[in-house]
Design a protein around this motif. Structure first.
Motif, PDB file in Angstrom:
ATOM      1  N   LYS A  82       0.828  -1.213   0.000  1.00 49.94           N
ATOM      2  CA  LYS A  82       0.000   0.000   0.000  1.00 49.94           C
ATOM      3  C   LYS A  82       0.859   1.259   0.000  1.00 49.94           C
ATOM      4  CE  LYS A  82      -4.355  -1.544   1.975  1.00 49.94           C
ATOM      5  NZ  LYS A  82      -5.179  -1.578   3.199  1.00 49.94           N
ATOM      6  N   GLY A  83       1.998   1.164   0.659  1.00 48.00           N
ATOM      7  CA  GLY A  83       2.920   2.308   0.700  1.00 48.00           C
ATOM      8  C   GLY A  83       3.741   2.446  -0.557  1.00 48.00           C
ATOM      9  N   GLU A  84       3.383   1.646  -1.553  1.00 41.52           N
ATOM     10  CA  GLU A  84       4.051   1.678  -2.849  1.00 41.52           C
ATOM     11  C   GLU A  84       5.548   1.504  -2.719  1.00 41.52           C
ATOM     12  OE1 GLU A  84       2.578   5.265  -4.494  1.00 41.52           O
ATOM     13  OE2 GLU A  84       0.735   4.336  -5.219  1.00 41.52           O
ATOM     14  N   TYR A  85       5.923   0.630  -1.856  1.00 34.65           N
ATOM     15  CA  TYR A  85       7.321   0.234  -1.710  1.00 34.65           C
ATOM     16  C   TYR A  85       8.230   1.419  -1.452  1.00 34.65           C
ATOM     17  CZ  TYR A  85       5.454  -4.078  -3.536  1.00 34.65           C
ATOM     18  OH  TYR A  85       4.704  -5.203  -3.728  1.00 34.65           O
ATOM     19  N   ASP A  86       7.960   2.077  -0.377  1.00 38.96           N
ATOM     20  CA  ASP A  86       8.767   3.218   0.029  1.00 38.96           C
ATOM     21  C   ASP A  86       9.926   2.702   0.892  1.00 38.96           C
ATOM     22  OD1 ASP A  86       9.831   5.500   0.998  1.00 38.96           O
ATOM     23  OD2 ASP A  86       7.947   6.363   1.715  1.00 38.96           O
ATOM     24  N   GLN A  87      11.140   3.056   0.505  1.00 44.76           N
ATOM     25  CA  GLN A  87      12.303   2.571   1.268  1.00 44.76           C
ATOM     26  C   GLN A  87      12.268   3.037   2.724  1.00 44.76           C
ATOM     27  OE1 GLN A  87      14.597   0.386   0.893  1.00 44.76           O
ATOM     28  NE2 GLN A  87      14.584  -0.077  -1.299  1.00 44.76           N
ATOM     29  N   GLU A  88      11.588   4.150   2.962  1.00 40.14           N
ATOM     30  CA  GLU A  88      11.474   4.636   4.345  1.00 40.14           C
ATOM     31  C   GLU A  88      10.736   3.618   5.225  1.00 40.14           C
ATOM     32  OE1 GLU A  88      12.945   7.333   5.692  1.00 40.14           O
ATOM     33  OE2 GLU A  88      13.901   7.478   3.719  1.00 40.14           O
ATOM     34  N   LEU A  89       9.751   2.966   4.602  1.00 36.23           N
ATOM     35  CA  LEU A  89       9.001   1.935   5.342  1.00 36.23           C
ATOM     36  C   LEU A  89       9.908   0.758   5.677  1.00 36.23           C
ATOM     37  CD1 LEU A  89       5.599   1.829   3.395  1.00 36.23           C
ATOM     38  CD2 LEU A  89       5.998   2.804   5.662  1.00 36.23           C
ATOM     39  N   ALA A  90      10.753   0.430   4.735  1.00 36.34           N
ATOM     40  CA  ALA A  90      11.657  -0.706   4.951  1.00 36.34           C
ATOM     41  C   ALA A  90      12.619  -0.429   6.094  1.00 36.34           C
ATOM     42  CB  ALA A  90      12.428  -1.004   3.661  1.00 36.34           C
ATOM     43  N   LYS A  91      12.981   0.834   6.251  1.00 40.10           N
ATOM     44  CA  LYS A  91      13.925   1.188   7.308  1.00 40.10           C
ATOM     45  C   LYS A  91      13.351   0.942   8.701  1.00 40.10           C
ATOM     46  CE  LYS A  91      16.513   4.561   4.624  1.00 40.10           C
ATOM     47  NZ  LYS A  91      16.553   5.960   4.226  1.00 40.10           N
ATOM     48  N   LYS A  92      12.039   0.933   8.773  1.00 37.03           N
ATOM     49  CA  LYS A  92      11.406   0.723  10.085  1.00 37.03           C
ATOM     50  C   LYS A  92      11.333  -0.754  10.468  1.00 37.03           C
ATOM     51  CE  LYS A  92       8.546   4.822   9.501  1.00 37.03           C
ATOM     52  NZ  LYS A  92       7.258   5.234   8.905  1.00 37.03           N
ATOM     53  N   LEU A  93      11.623  -1.611   9.508  1.00 40.12           N
ATOM     54  CA  LEU A  93      11.497  -3.040   9.772  1.00 40.12           C
ATOM     55  C   LEU A  93      12.719  -3.571  10.506  1.00 40.12           C
ATOM     56  CD1 LEU A  93      10.193  -4.021   6.232  1.00 40.12           C
ATOM     57  CD2 LEU A  93       8.823  -3.910   8.322  1.00 40.12           C
ATOM     58  N   SER A  94      12.471  -4.526  11.371  1.00 37.46           N
ATOM     59  CA  SER A  94      13.587  -5.157  12.079  1.00 37.46           C
ATOM     60  C   SER A  94      14.286  -6.120  11.124  1.00 37.46           C
ATOM     61  CB  SER A  94      13.079  -5.913  13.298  1.00 37.46           C
ATOM     62  OG  SER A  94      12.396  -7.075  12.864  1.00 37.46           O
ATOM     63  N   HIS A  95      15.462  -6.560  11.525  1.00 42.84           N
ATOM     64  CA  HIS A  95      16.199  -7.506  10.691  1.00 42.84           C
ATOM     65  C   HIS A  95      15.395  -8.780  10.462  1.00 42.84           C
ATOM     66  CE1 HIS A  95      20.351  -5.557  11.628  1.00 42.84           C
ATOM     67  NE2 HIS A  95      19.547  -4.789  10.954  1.00 42.84           N
ATOM     68  N   ASP A  96      14.765  -9.243  11.527  1.00 41.60           N
ATOM     69  CA  ASP A  96      13.965 -10.460  11.400  1.00 41.60           C
ATOM     70  C   ASP A  96      12.795 -10.265  10.441  1.00 41.60           C
ATOM     71  OD1 ASP A  96      15.422 -12.231  12.890  1.00 41.60           O
ATOM     72  OD2 ASP A  96      14.441 -11.712  14.792  1.00 41.60           O
ATOM     73  N   GLU A  97      12.178  -9.097  10.552  1.00 46.46           N
ATOM     74  CA  GLU A  97      11.045  -8.821   9.659  1.00 46.46           C
ATOM     75  C   GLU A  97      11.505  -8.782   8.200  1.00 46.46           C
ATOM     76  OE1 GLU A  97       8.096  -6.221  12.585  1.00 46.46           O
ATOM     77  OE2 GLU A  97       9.711  -5.218  11.533  1.00 46.46           O
TER      78      GLU A  97
END
Lengths: 260, 182
Positions: B99-114
Motif C-alpha cells: 500500500k505504501g508503494e514500496y517506500d524505502q522509508e518503510l523498509a527502514k522501520k522493519l527489524s532484521h527479522d522482519e
C-alpha cells in the motif's frame, strides 16, 4: 531464523544487489549457501554491460560460460575499444544523476560507487563550463580530487556512461590514461581493465595504484598540484619522462619493479 | 501482534463496506461492471498462526502463487487460501509495504527479522516487486559489513571448514586485495 529457511534463490537475489563483485565474493564467505548463490548468473549479469557485443569484438567475448566466468574472462583479458567516446553535457548530467540516486540499474559496472560519488561531486563543481571537455585538464580541478589522482576523466566516465544509455562509445585523445587511486579502488581498477588493454595495477604500500594502459604525458605543472607526496614517493620526473610507447610496452612485472 | 492483525482486518472490512457502497452506485452500465466488481473483491488468507485475513484483490494479485490458483477457479467470497509459511504479522507488514508503494522509508522501520521473513514470504508467495524491493533493502543493510555481521544478521553459522574457507579466499583473492588492513 535458521539458515535452511533462507532459500538460495533469496540469497542470490540479495547478492544481485551487491554494489561490486568484490562485495559478492566477500559475501560468499558467509556460508556454503552464500557461496553457492554467489555463482548465479543473475548475480553477475548486472556487472556485465548488456551491450557488450556492441563495443567488443565477438572474439573477445567468450560464449557459453557462466556470467561469472565471462566477467572474469573480460577482466583478465582487457580489450581495446577502437572507438572514440564523445560525451555531451546532457550525458554527464545523466551520469551524475544516476550516481546520486545510486540506482541499481546504473550500477552495472563494478566500480566503487562511493569513490565515484566523490568524483562526480568534483566534476559537478566544474559544470557546466567544465574544463573536462577541453583537451587539457584544468590544474584547478585536480587538487579537489581528494586522495585521487585521475588523469583523463574521459576514459572513466565513458565507461560509466555505458550503463546509462546507448551513446557513441569511443575513446578519444585520452584513449590512454594514468590513474593512481588509493584505498579500495580495486573495483574501479577492474572496471577499467575490462576494456583497456595493458591495464596494469600496481600496489605501492597500502594503496592500490593503477596505471592504465599507455600514459598520457602529463605536464609537470599539473602534476605538481597533486597530493603525490602522501601517495607515494613517485618521482614526477620519472613518470613524465616515460614515453607513451615505453610504458605500454612494459610488462606488468617490469612495471611493478619500477620505483614509482 | 494479533492485535495488529485484527485492527488491520477491521480497517479492511470497513473499506469493504465502503467499496460495496461505491460498487452499488457505480454499477450502472454493463461496460464498467466487471472492473468494479474486481476492485471490491477480497480474498481470505489464512496465515501460519491461524488468522484469517481479508486482503484486497489488488494486493493478492501481486501474489502470483495465489493468483494462479484464483485464475484457475471461479472465485467467490468464500474463497480461502492458506498461506502456511506467512504469519499474520508479516502479512500485515507486506500489505503496508504494498500500500505504501514500496517506500524505502518503510523498509527502514522493519527489524532484521522482519526483513528476512518478508523476503522469504515474498519468495514463497512469488511477489516479484516485493521480492526485489526487500532484497534491495537487505542488500543496503549488509553493504560494507563484515562477514561476521552478515552471519549474525541471517542467523547463519559458518559451515566452512578452515581449509574450504582458505581455498575460497584464495580463489577470490583479488576481491580482498583492495581492502585496507586497518
Amino acid at each position: 531464523m535458521k539458515e535452511e529457511e533462507l532459500p538460495e534463490g533469496c540469497i542470490a537475489e540479495i547478492l544481485s544487489y551487491a554494489a561490486t563483485p568484490a562485495d559478492v565474493l566477500n559475501l560468499s564467505l558467509v556460508s556454503k549457501a552464500f557461496a553457492s548463490a554467489a555463482e548465479y548468473d543473475t548475480v553477475w549479469d548486472r556487472f556485465i554491460p548488456s551491450d557488450l557485443s556492441s563495443f567488443l569484438p565477438s572474439s573477445s567475448i567468450p560464449s557459453s560460460t557462466s556470467k561469472k566466468a565471462l566477467y572474469h574472462a573480460l577482466s583478465d583479458n582487457p580489450t581495446i575499444i577502437d572507438q572514440e567516446f564523445s560525451i555531451g553535457e546532457e550525458e554527464w548530467e545523466e551520469v551524475f544523476h544516476a550516481f546520486r540516486q545510486r540506482s541499481p540499474h546504473y550500477m552495472g559496472w563494478h566500480f566503487s560507487i562511493l569513490e565515484v560519488d566523490k568524483l562526480a561531486t568534483v566534476q559537478l563543481i566544474n559544470l557546466p563550463t567544465s574544463p573536462l571537455f577541453s583537451p587539457e585538464i584544468s590544474p584547478g580541478i585536480v587538487p579537489k580530487i581528494q586522495g585521487y589522482l585521475l588523469v583523463s576523466y574521459y576514459l572513466f566516465y565513458a565507461f560509466f556512461l555505458r550503463q546509462v544509455s546507448s551513446f557513441s562509445a569511443v575513446v578519444g585523445p585520452y584513449h590512454w590514461a594514468i590513474c593512481l587511486c588509493t584505498g579500495t579502488s580495486l573495483q574501479f581498477g577492474r572496471a577499467i581493465r575490462l576494456t583497456t588493454r595493458r591495464a596494469i595495477r600496481l600496489t605501492i604500500g597500502r594503496a592500490i595504484r593503477l596505471i592504465i594502459g599507455r600514459v598520457v604525458r602529463l605536464p609537470l605543472d599539473k602534476l605538481s598540484d597533486l597530493p603525490l607526496d602522501e601517495l607515494s614517493d613517485l618521482s614526477l620526473d620519472e613518470l613524465s619522462n616515460l614515453s607513451l610507447d615505453e610504458l605500454s610496452d612494459l610488462s606488468l612485472n617490469e612495471l611493478s619493479n619500477l620505483s614509482l | 501482534m494479533a492485535e495488529r492483525g485484527e485492527s488491520s482486518e477491521a480497517v479492511m472490512l470497513k473499506k469493504t463496506e465502503e467499496e460495496k457502497l461505491r460498487k452499488g452506485k457505480m454499477i450502472v452500465g454493463d461496460e464498467s461492471k466487471a472492473g468494479y466488481e474486481e476492485e471490491g473483491k477480497k480474498v481470505k488468507l489464512v496465515t501460519s498462526d491461524g488468522v484469517t485475513m481479508e486482503v484486497e484483490i489488488s494486493i493478492v494479485k501481486e501474489m502470483e502463487i495465489i493468483q494462479t490458483f484464483i485464475g484457475a477457479t471461479d472465485t467467490d467470497d468464500s474463497f480461502i487460501f492458506p498461506i502456511s509459511n506467512v504469519s499474520s504479522h508479516i502479512l500485515n507488514q507486506i500489505i503496508e509495504l504494498v500500500k505504501g508503494e514500496y517506500d524505502q522509508e518503510l523498509a527502514k522501520k522493519l527489524s532484521h527479522d522482519e526483513l528476512k521473513e518478508i523476503l522469504v514470504a515474498a519468495n514463497y508467495l512469488n511477489m516479484k516487486t516485493l521480492f526485489h524491493f526487500i532484497a534491495t533493502a537487505i542488500a543496503n543493510v549488509i553493504q560494507n559489513k563484515s562477514v561476521e555481521f552478515v552471519r549474525d544478521f541471517f542467523g547463519i553459522v559458518n559451515d566452512f571448514t578452515e581449509e574450504e574457507e582458505a581455498e575460497l579466499r584464495k580463489t577470490n583473492a583479488w576481491a580482498f586485495e583492495g581492502v585496507d588492513e586497518d
